[in-house]
Write an enzyme that holds these catalytic residues in place. Structure first.
Site, mmCIF file in Angstrom:
data_model
loop_
_atom_site.group_PDB
_atom_site.id
_atom_site.type_symbol
_atom_site.label_atom_id
_atom_site.label_comp_id
_atom_site.label_asym_id
_atom_site.label_seq_id
_atom_site.Cartn_x
_atom_site.Cartn_y
_atom_site.Cartn_z
ATOM 1 N N ASP A 29 0.853 -1.197 0.000
ATOM 2 C CA ASP A 29 0.000 0.000 0.000
ATOM 3 C C ASP A 29 0.887 1.244 0.000
ATOM 4 O O ASP A 29 1.894 1.307 0.708
ATOM 5 C CB ASP A 29 -0.917 0.004 1.238
ATOM 6 N N ILE A 30 0.509 2.245 -0.779
ATOM 7 C CA ILE A 30 1.307 3.466 -0.916
ATOM 8 C C ILE A 30 1.284 4.307 0.369
ATOM 9 O O ILE A 30 2.189 5.121 0.599
ATOM 10 C CB ILE A 30 0.801 4.288 -2.135
ATOM 11 N N ASN A 85 -12.910 -3.348 2.379
ATOM 12 C CA ASN A 85 -13.871 -2.249 2.467
ATOM 13 C C ASN A 85 -14.757 -2.272 1.229
ATOM 14 O O ASN A 85 -14.260 -2.439 0.112
ATOM 15 C CB ASN A 85 -13.133 -0.913 2.561
ATOM 16 N N GLY A 91 -16.084 2.518 3.497
ATOM 17 C CA GLY A 91 -14.773 3.163 3.490
ATOM 18 C C GLY A 91 -13.931 2.843 2.267
ATOM 19 O O GLY A 91 -12.727 3.098 2.250
ATOM 20 N N GLN A 92 -14.562 2.301 1.213
ATOM 21 C CA GLN A 92 -13.811 1.973 0.000
ATOM 22 C C GLN A 92 -13.520 3.242 -0.797
ATOM 23 O O GLN A 92 -14.451 3.997 -1.094
ATOM 24 C CB GLN A 92 -14.600 0.972 -0.853
ATOM 25 N N HIS A 98 -10.289 -5.103 -3.484
ATOM 26 C CA HIS A 98 -8.970 -5.366 -2.906
ATOM 27 C C HIS A 98 -9.100 -5.814 -1.468
ATOM 28 O O HIS A 98 -9.991 -5.379 -0.736
ATOM 29 C CB HIS A 98 -8.063 -4.131 -3.001
ATOM 30 N N LEU A 99 -8.174 -6.670 -1.093
ATOM 31 C CA LEU A 99 -8.104 -7.171 0.279
ATOM 32 C C LEU A 99 -6.870 -6.554 0.931
ATOM 33 O O LEU A 99 -5.755 -6.694 0.416
ATOM 34 C CB LEU A 99 -7.991 -8.700 0.261
ATOM 35 N N HIS A 100 -7.076 -5.846 2.037
ATOM 36 C CA HIS A 100 -5.953 -5.308 2.804
ATOM 37 C C HIS A 100 -5.397 -6.415 3.706
ATOM 38 O O HIS A 100 -6.166 -7.130 4.367
ATOM 39 C CB HIS A 100 -6.408 -4.170 3.732
HETATM 40 P P1 5GP Z 1 -9.726 1.446 0.335
HETATM 41 O O1 5GP Z 1 -9.798 2.750 1.083
HETATM 42 O O2 5GP Z 1 -10.413 1.543 -1.005
HETATM 43 O O3 5GP Z 1 -10.135 0.242 1.114
HETATM 44 O O4 5GP Z 1 -8.181 1.195 0.070
HETATM 45 C C1 5GP Z 1 -7.496 1.773 -0.992
HETATM 46 C C2 5GP Z 1 -6.039 1.679 -0.642
HETATM 47 O O5 5GP Z 1 -5.289 1.881 -1.818
HETATM 48 C C3 5GP Z 1 -5.579 2.751 0.356
HETATM 49 O O6 5GP Z 1 -5.022 2.133 1.505
HETATM 50 C C4 5GP Z 1 -4.543 3.564 -0.434
HETATM 51 O O7 5GP Z 1 -3.446 3.966 0.349
HETATM 52 C C5 5GP Z 1 -4.138 2.587 -1.534
HETATM 53 N N1 5GP Z 1 -3.728 3.236 -2.781
HETATM 54 C C6 5GP Z 1 -4.411 4.207 -3.455
HETATM 55 N N2 5GP Z 1 -3.751 4.550 -4.573
HETATM 56 C C7 5GP Z 1 -2.632 3.757 -4.607
HETATM 57 C C8 5GP Z 1 -1.545 3.655 -5.532
HETATM 58 O O8 5GP Z 1 -1.473 4.336 -6.542
HETATM 59 N N3 5GP Z 1 -0.583 2.736 -5.242
HETATM 60 C C9 5GP Z 1 -0.634 1.947 -4.114
HETATM 61 N N4 5GP Z 1 0.387 1.093 -3.919
HETATM 62 N N5 5GP Z 1 -1.645 2.030 -3.232
HETATM 63 C C10 5GP Z 1 -2.624 2.925 -3.467
#
Ligand code: 5GP
Ligand code: ZN
Length: 112
Positions: A29-30, A85, A91-92, A98-100
């Site tokens: 994750d970034i 999420n 919170g998506q 995607h799975l964290h």
């Molecule tokens: P969500 O909030 O949809 O459950 O999670 C999205 C996740 O994607 C966040 O934790 C965010 O930091 C990560 N993310 C968003 N854009 C990028 C990207 O360009 N590269 C990477 N590696 N992660 C990203």
């Protein structure tokens, strides 16, 4: 193709790869929220868990099983958390399923 995770899967946007096979791709994750914070995504574009059906059961199971293996590889022997999420109230923020995988610190409950 304006989906950031599709671009990452395609290699058009760089990422720190953790695992890849025919079906899924995993990367760092970034904006990590834990010492280990990986994202596991299907290579095919699925907007969220809400768009899946029983036909996706093996793919969803494969994401979870791979998260367990990656957790082991990253030394998360004391535990970890997997989170998916879904939708705005879930919170998506990225509309590609995607799975964290989060670990390396104490997790709290309930999540925010
Ligand atoms: P969500 O909030 O949809 O459950 O999670 C999205 C996740 O994607 C966040 O934790 C965010 O930091 C990560 N993310 C968003 N854009 C990028 C990207 O360009 N590269 C990477 N590696 N992660 C990203
Ligand atoms: Zn996508």
């Amino acid at each position: 193709m304006d989906c950031i995770f599709c671009q990452i899967v395609a290699g058009a946007v760089p990422s720190k790869k953790a695992y890849e096979d025919e079906q899924i791709y995993a990367f760092a994750d970034i904006d990590p929220r834990a010492p280990v914070h990986l994202l596991l995504v299907p290579k095919k574009h699925i907007p969220s868990l809400a768009q899946t059906t029983e036909a996706d059961a093996s793919l969803l199971g494969h994401l979870q099983a791979t998260a367990a293996r990656l957790a082991q590889e990253h030394g998360l022997d004391k535990g970890y958390r997997t989170v998916m999420n879904t939708g705005p109230e879930g919170g998506q923020t990225v509309s590609h399923l995607h799975l964290h995988l989060l670990g390396g610190r104490q997790m709290h409950w309930p999540p925010g």
